[in-house]
Motif scaffolding. Structure first.
Motif, mmCIF file in Angstrom:
data_model
loop_
_atom_site.group_PDB
_atom_site.id
_atom_site.type_symbol
_atom_site.label_atom_id
_atom_site.label_comp_id
_atom_site.label_asym_id
_atom_site.label_seq_id
_atom_site.Cartn_x
_atom_site.Cartn_y
_atom_site.Cartn_z
ATOM 1 N N HIS A 149 8.568 1.693 -10.355
ATOM 2 C CA HIS A 149 7.366 1.196 -9.682
ATOM 3 C C HIS A 149 6.145 1.533 -10.499
ATOM 4 C CE1 HIS A 149 8.283 5.238 -8.263
ATOM 5 N NE2 HIS A 149 6.976 5.439 -8.182
ATOM 6 N N LEU A 197 0.833 -1.204 0.000
ATOM 7 C CA LEU A 197 0.000 0.000 0.000
ATOM 8 C C LEU A 197 0.867 1.253 0.000
ATOM 9 C CD1 LEU A 197 -2.870 -0.855 2.539
ATOM 10 C CD2 LEU A 197 -2.906 -1.000 0.033
ATOM 11 N N ASP A 198 0.508 2.203 -0.848
ATOM 12 C CA ASP A 198 1.190 3.496 -0.880
ATOM 13 C C ASP A 198 0.919 4.232 0.430
ATOM 14 O OD1 ASP A 198 2.086 5.542 -3.510
ATOM 15 O OD2 ASP A 198 1.725 6.385 -1.530
ATOM 16 N N THR A 244 9.008 10.461 -7.876
ATOM 17 C CA THR A 244 9.682 10.952 -6.669
ATOM 18 C C THR A 244 10.610 9.904 -6.070
ATOM 19 O OG1 THR A 244 7.812 10.254 -5.288
ATOM 20 C CG2 THR A 244 7.807 12.539 -6.078
ATOM 21 N N VAL A 245 10.334 8.630 -6.331
ATOM 22 C CA VAL A 245 11.205 7.562 -5.818
ATOM 23 C C VAL A 245 11.940 6.946 -7.012
ATOM 24 C CG1 VAL A 245 11.309 5.344 -4.630
ATOM 25 C CG2 VAL A 245 9.666 7.075 -3.878
ATOM 26 N N GLY A 260 6.762 13.285 -12.641
ATOM 27 C CA GLY A 260 6.165 13.069 -11.325
ATOM 28 C C GLY A 260 6.814 11.964 -10.512
ATOM 29 N N ASN A 316 5.404 6.571 -13.414
ATOM 30 C CA ASN A 316 6.063 7.842 -13.682
ATOM 31 C C ASN A 316 7.552 7.625 -13.953
ATOM 32 O OD1 ASN A 316 3.587 9.109 -13.070
ATOM 33 N ND2 ASN A 316 4.080 9.175 -10.896
ATOM 34 N N HIS A 328 1.960 2.132 -10.206
ATOM 35 C CA HIS A 328 0.867 2.416 -9.282
ATOM 36 C C HIS A 328 -0.385 1.672 -9.746
ATOM 37 C CE1 HIS A 328 2.696 6.176 -7.456
ATOM 38 N NE2 HIS A 328 3.416 6.074 -8.562
HETATM 39 P P1 5GP Z 1 6.171 8.337 -7.674
HETATM 40 O O1 5GP Z 1 5.716 9.731 -7.405
HETATM 41 O O2 5GP Z 1 7.696 8.233 -7.637
HETATM 42 O O3 5GP Z 1 5.605 7.755 -8.951
HETATM 43 O O4 5GP Z 1 5.562 7.431 -6.536
HETATM 44 C C1 5GP Z 1 6.235 7.116 -5.349
HETATM 45 C C2 5GP Z 1 5.184 6.693 -4.379
HETATM 46 O O5 5GP Z 1 5.801 6.042 -3.293
HETATM 47 C C3 5GP Z 1 4.384 7.872 -3.802
HETATM 48 O O6 5GP Z 1 3.018 7.722 -4.119
HETATM 49 C C4 5GP Z 1 4.668 7.814 -2.309
HETATM 50 O O7 5GP Z 1 3.539 8.121 -1.514
HETATM 51 C C5 5GP Z 1 5.116 6.376 -2.106
HETATM 52 N N1 5GP Z 1 6.049 6.211 -0.997
HETATM 53 C C6 5GP Z 1 7.150 6.968 -0.757
HETATM 54 N N2 5GP Z 1 7.779 6.522 0.351
HETATM 55 C C7 5GP Z 1 7.060 5.461 0.810
HETATM 56 C C8 5GP Z 1 7.210 4.588 1.931
HETATM 57 O O8 5GP Z 1 8.137 4.681 2.733
HETATM 58 N N3 5GP Z 1 6.280 3.618 2.081
HETATM 59 C C9 5GP Z 1 5.238 3.472 1.207
HETATM 60 N N4 5GP Z 1 4.365 2.484 1.466
HETATM 61 N N5 5GP Z 1 5.057 4.280 0.150
HETATM 62 C C10 5GP Z 1 5.964 5.270 -0.052
#
Ligand code: 5GP
Ligand code: ZN
Length: 142
Positions: A102, A32-33, A97-98, A95, A89, A104
């Motif tokens: 991954h 879960l996010d 951030t990690v 968009g 992303n 979604h």
């Molecule tokens: P991005 O914006 O890179 O496509 O999505 C990264 C997602 O990872 C974001 O929706 C963010 O909420 C989620 N996320 C970041 N850090 C953590 C974490 O420590 N645990 C979980 N479960 N989700 C995370």
């Protein structure tokens, strides 16, 4: 590629940071996010550190895209969602951030106030579209 020390998803994979696991197999982990757009919002990550979906072993992408609709269907049944989005992303401008690939899976509800929209743009004419398509095809066929 080994798991990275400074990547939050690698740290989850190593068990250093807890996660709420939804699914796991040899290739992927889904959880879960932590900041969901809707309840049930899930991220699926490959079990190796890769920052870009253009560089990752395609076997990981196959594993992720095979399980993503199954997770979407399970989320619908579990949450009562009427549909779901699968999205991914690439790069900060898109968009991301990690910096660990991954996907979604986002369950969708009527009037859930999630907005994935844009005002549409226009090509000048078909010649412009063809020129752009030719450019992309040339890169793809290199
Ligand atoms: P991005 O914006 O890179 O496509 O999505 C990264 C997602 O990872 C974001 O929706 C963010 O909420 C989620 N996320 C970041 N850090 C953590 C974490 O420590 N645990 C979980 N479960 N989700 C995370
Ligand atoms: Zn990582």
């Amino acid at each position: 590629m080994p798991l990275a020390d400074d990547c939050v998803f690698c740290r989850i994979l190593k068990g250093e940071i807890p996660c709420t696991k939804i699914y796991e197999d040899d290739m992927v982990l889904a959880f879960l996010d932590i900041a969901p757009f809707n309840p049930g919002h899930t991220v699926i990550v490959p079990k190796e550190h890769q920052h870009s979906s253009t560089a990752i072993d395609p076997e990981y992408l196959k594993a992720i895209i095979t399980v993503a609709p199954k997770i979407g269907a399970a989320l619908m049944r579990a949450t009562g969602a009427e549909g779901f989005n699968i999205f991914q992303n690439n790069g900060r401008v898109a968009g991301q951030t990690v910096p660990h690939v991954h996907f979604h899976v986002l369950p969708r509800f009527a009037d859930d106030d999630v907005q994935i929209t844009a005002s549409t743009k226009k090509y000048g004419d078909f010649a412009e579209m063809n020129a752009l398509a030719d450019k992309v095809k040339a890169v793809l066929n290199k």
